[in-house]
Design an enzyme around this catalytic site. Structure first.
Site, mmCIF file in Angstrom:
data_model
loop_
_atom_site.group_PDB
_atom_site.id
_atom_site.type_symbol
_atom_site.label_atom_id
_atom_site.label_comp_id
_atom_site.label_asym_id
_atom_site.label_seq_id
_atom_site.Cartn_x
_atom_site.Cartn_y
_atom_site.Cartn_z
ATOM 1 N N HIS A 139 20.120 24.297 8.945
ATOM 2 C CA HIS A 139 19.382 24.883 10.180
ATOM 3 C C HIS A 139 20.107 25.287 11.476
ATOM 4 O O HIS A 139 20.048 26.312 11.949
ATOM 5 C CB HIS A 139 18.033 24.173 10.573
ATOM 6 C CG HIS A 139 17.313 24.683 11.726
ATOM 7 N ND1 HIS A 139 16.536 26.077 11.549
ATOM 8 C CD2 HIS A 139 16.815 24.334 12.975
ATOM 9 C CE1 HIS A 139 15.868 26.196 12.451
ATOM 10 N NE2 HIS A 139 16.000 25.351 13.425
ATOM 11 N N ARG A 148 24.472 32.644 18.636
ATOM 12 C CA ARG A 148 25.779 32.720 19.366
ATOM 13 C C ARG A 148 27.066 33.145 18.377
ATOM 14 O O ARG A 148 28.043 33.295 19.154
ATOM 15 C CB ARG A 148 25.942 31.353 20.017
ATOM 16 C CG ARG A 148 25.351 30.851 20.686
ATOM 17 C CD ARG A 148 25.655 29.420 21.214
ATOM 18 N NE ARG A 148 25.598 28.503 20.140
ATOM 19 C CZ ARG A 148 24.433 27.775 19.840
ATOM 20 N NH1 ARG A 148 23.030 28.042 20.650
ATOM 21 N NH2 ARG A 148 24.176 27.186 18.667
ATOM 22 N N GLU A 207 8.761 20.851 9.164
ATOM 23 C CA GLU A 207 9.330 19.595 9.748
ATOM 24 C C GLU A 207 8.563 18.380 9.229
ATOM 25 O O GLU A 207 7.543 18.361 8.813
ATOM 26 C CB GLU A 207 9.303 19.434 11.150
ATOM 27 C CG GLU A 207 10.104 20.700 11.891
ATOM 28 C CD GLU A 207 10.639 20.366 13.461
ATOM 29 O OE1 GLU A 207 10.504 19.229 13.827
ATOM 30 O OE2 GLU A 207 10.551 21.340 14.036
ATOM 31 N N GLN A 246 11.640 32.157 22.871
ATOM 32 C CA GLN A 246 12.694 31.250 22.783
ATOM 33 C C GLN A 246 14.012 31.839 23.437
ATOM 34 O O GLN A 246 14.666 31.093 24.055
ATOM 35 C CB GLN A 246 12.669 30.545 21.597
ATOM 36 C CG GLN A 246 13.697 29.372 21.227
ATOM 37 C CD GLN A 246 13.915 28.929 19.966
ATOM 38 O OE1 GLN A 246 12.872 29.510 18.938
ATOM 39 N NE2 GLN A 246 14.904 28.110 19.612
ATOM 40 N N LYS A 259 7.866 27.117 22.351
ATOM 41 C CA LYS A 259 7.456 26.145 21.372
ATOM 42 C C LYS A 259 6.385 25.013 21.916
ATOM 43 O O LYS A 259 6.273 23.970 21.484
ATOM 44 C CB LYS A 259 8.757 25.273 20.803
ATOM 45 C CG LYS A 259 9.696 26.022 20.147
ATOM 46 C CD LYS A 259 11.051 25.228 20.090
ATOM 47 C CE LYS A 259 12.005 25.846 19.239
ATOM 48 N NZ LYS A 259 11.523 25.629 17.633
ATOM 49 N N THR A 263 1.780 22.736 17.715
ATOM 50 C CA THR A 263 2.318 22.062 16.536
ATOM 51 C C THR A 263 1.472 21.531 15.846
ATOM 52 O O THR A 263 0.448 20.810 16.212
ATOM 53 C CB THR A 263 3.475 21.060 17.393
ATOM 54 O OG1 THR A 263 4.324 21.692 18.097
ATOM 55 C CG2 THR A 263 4.176 20.475 16.110
ATOM 56 N N GLU A 364 15.197 32.253 9.542
ATOM 57 C CA GLU A 364 16.237 31.967 8.623
ATOM 58 C C GLU A 364 16.126 32.699 7.156
ATOM 59 O O GLU A 364 16.875 33.579 6.569
ATOM 60 C CB GLU A 364 16.537 30.846 8.220
ATOM 61 C CG GLU A 364 17.103 29.864 9.347
ATOM 62 C CD GLU A 364 17.010 28.433 9.233
ATOM 63 O OE1 GLU A 364 15.733 27.667 9.346
ATOM 64 O OE2 GLU A 364 17.921 27.549 8.520
HETATM 65 CA CA CA Z 1 11.338 22.307 16.028
#
Ligand code: CA
Length: 419
Positions: A139, A148, A207, A246, A259, A263, A364
């Site tokens: 990730h 970047r 996660e 972000q 973020k 959650t 992704e």
């Molecule tokens: Ca996270």
């Protein structure tokens, strides 16, 4: 934690549904949650078994559990979690023995078992602080490449420490809670100045959340092995992320409001002890970590994970390949003297595997929106639309039984009208 009688693969329960090989809540599992029912609106703590919840408040009141003071008449698991691994383990042993004993005293109580379909589930613990890490090498490499460029994908510190940031406990919500699309500062391509508008790149992060049970003092630090003993259990965790907010705000201090709007965690805490048979070694760490981060024992877990967008499976991966273990993350967190508290929640970081179908975020999976994914209904997605529902699920597969985590689900609602 050690392997004991509660882990036996051939253990069966008199709650018949628990013995089905695909049942999430086998007798080897025994996850804790906070619930109520229409017949009894009082929030209390129970253990999921088969297609039922066992009312631990009732059992504890009858003096059948080893808790030194009432822990299960509470609206959160924090009291029980603070009691520590010896009490956790003794309690699990008794529950396991009684749910497998045909002549159990537990069968003498009326309404001690309530069908899961008849209960409401709530936040299982009060979140003291929420810290989110960034521990999947795949990730971090993917995101770094997008943000970047490939040459600077992994920052120079990444292989030396578990990278993390302090998140917001106030926005951790339980599965089933709607998620409102956030507004924020966004720098649109071609414009010199940012605008303030609803996020157009609303994303997920698959996660696991480690739930800290016992605390450490300010000014002290804990070893990796001590950290392992402090973790009460694990939940599924979706760290919703607004990528356009972000990417504009994150330098130099890291994620902030992109973020900090929601959650979502699953309502059942699967205990570290239940997961003991599923401990595995993670990837070899090269360069070798500094001494305070060295781990000799296996601290990763073999847990199969899936992400559904509506009914389409958009990702399948496994927790076992994370570069940094949750025990290393907790040890690192305390290493400068930061006090860790009962109810601290440590997000693992997005769990991405090495193949394109095993990525833990839409960022992704669609490569920042360049490659839309197709859903079963024929529509496509880059990022989330209003009305979309994301469901995380996961389990550890035993020999003829499962340790299931249940679900972490959330639906996207439109942003509220401007203040
Ligand atoms: Ca996270």
């Amino acid at each position: 934690m050690v392997i004991n009688s509660t882990h036996k693969a051939d253990l069966k329960s008199w709650v018949e549904a628990a013995n089905e090989p695909m049942c999430s809540f086998s007798i080897q599992n025994l996850p804790y949650g906070v619930f109520n029912s229409n017949e009894n609106l009082e929030k209390r703590i129970g253990v999921a078994i088969g297609d039922h919840v066992l009312d631990l408040n009732m059992i504890e009141k009858a003096g059948l559990l080893p808790t030194p003071k009432p822990a299960f008449n509470k609206q959160s698991l924090n009291t029980f979690m603070a009691m520590g691994p010896k009490i956790w383990s003794k309690t699990r042993k008794i529950i396991s023995q009684e749910l497998s004993n045909q002549a159990s005293d537990f069968r003498g109580f009326s309404n001690v078992l309530i069908p899961l379909k008849d209960i409401n589930l709530f936040m299982p613990f009060m979140v003291s602080d929420y810290t989110d890490f960034y521990a999947s090498r795949e990730h971090a490499t993917n995101v770094g490449t997008m943000f970047r460029g490939a040459d600077n994908a992994l920052m120079p510190n990444w292989l030396h420490m578990p990278i993390g940031y302090n998140g917001r406990a106030s926005t951790v919500v339980v599965s089933g809670t709607d998620v409102k699309r956030p507004r924020g500062q966004i720098k649109l391509p071609g414009l010199d100045a940012p605008v303030f508008q609803p996020s157009q790149k609303l994303d997920i992060e698959l996660e696991m959340g480690a739930v800290v049970g016992t605390c450490s003092d300010i000014g002290s630090s804990v070893s990796v092995d001590q950290a392992q003993e402090m973790i009460f259990g694990y939940v599924l965790l979706n760290d919703w992320s607004a990528r356009d907010i972000q990417v504009w705000e994150y330098q130099p201090l890291g994620p902030f409001l992109g973020k900090a709007f929601a959650t979502t965690i699953s309502p059942w805490i699967v205990t570290t002890e239940a997961l003991e048979p599923f401990r595995v070694y993670g990837p070899s760490q090269n360069p070798a970590p500094l001494d305070y981060l060295k781990q000799a024992a296996p601290h990763n877990y073999d847990i199969e994970l899936e992400v559904h967008l509506q009914s389409t499976i958009i990702s399948k991966t496994n927790y076992q390949n994370m570069y940094w273990s949750s025990a290393q993350q907790l040890a690192h967190h305390s290493s400068g003297g930061c006090a860790m508290r009962t109810g601290d929640l440590l997000g693992s970081g997005t769990i991405s595997g090495s193949n394109p179908k095993s990525m833990g975020s839409l960022l992704e999976l669609t490569w920042n929106g360049e490659n839309p994914i197709e859903l079963d209904d024929g529509t496509t997605r880059t990022f989330l639309k209003d009305g979309d529902t994301i469901t995380l699920s996961g389990y550890a597969q035993g020999d003829g039984y499962r340790i299931g985590f249940g679900y972490s689900t959330g639906s996207i609602k439109p942003p509220s009208s401007r203040p």
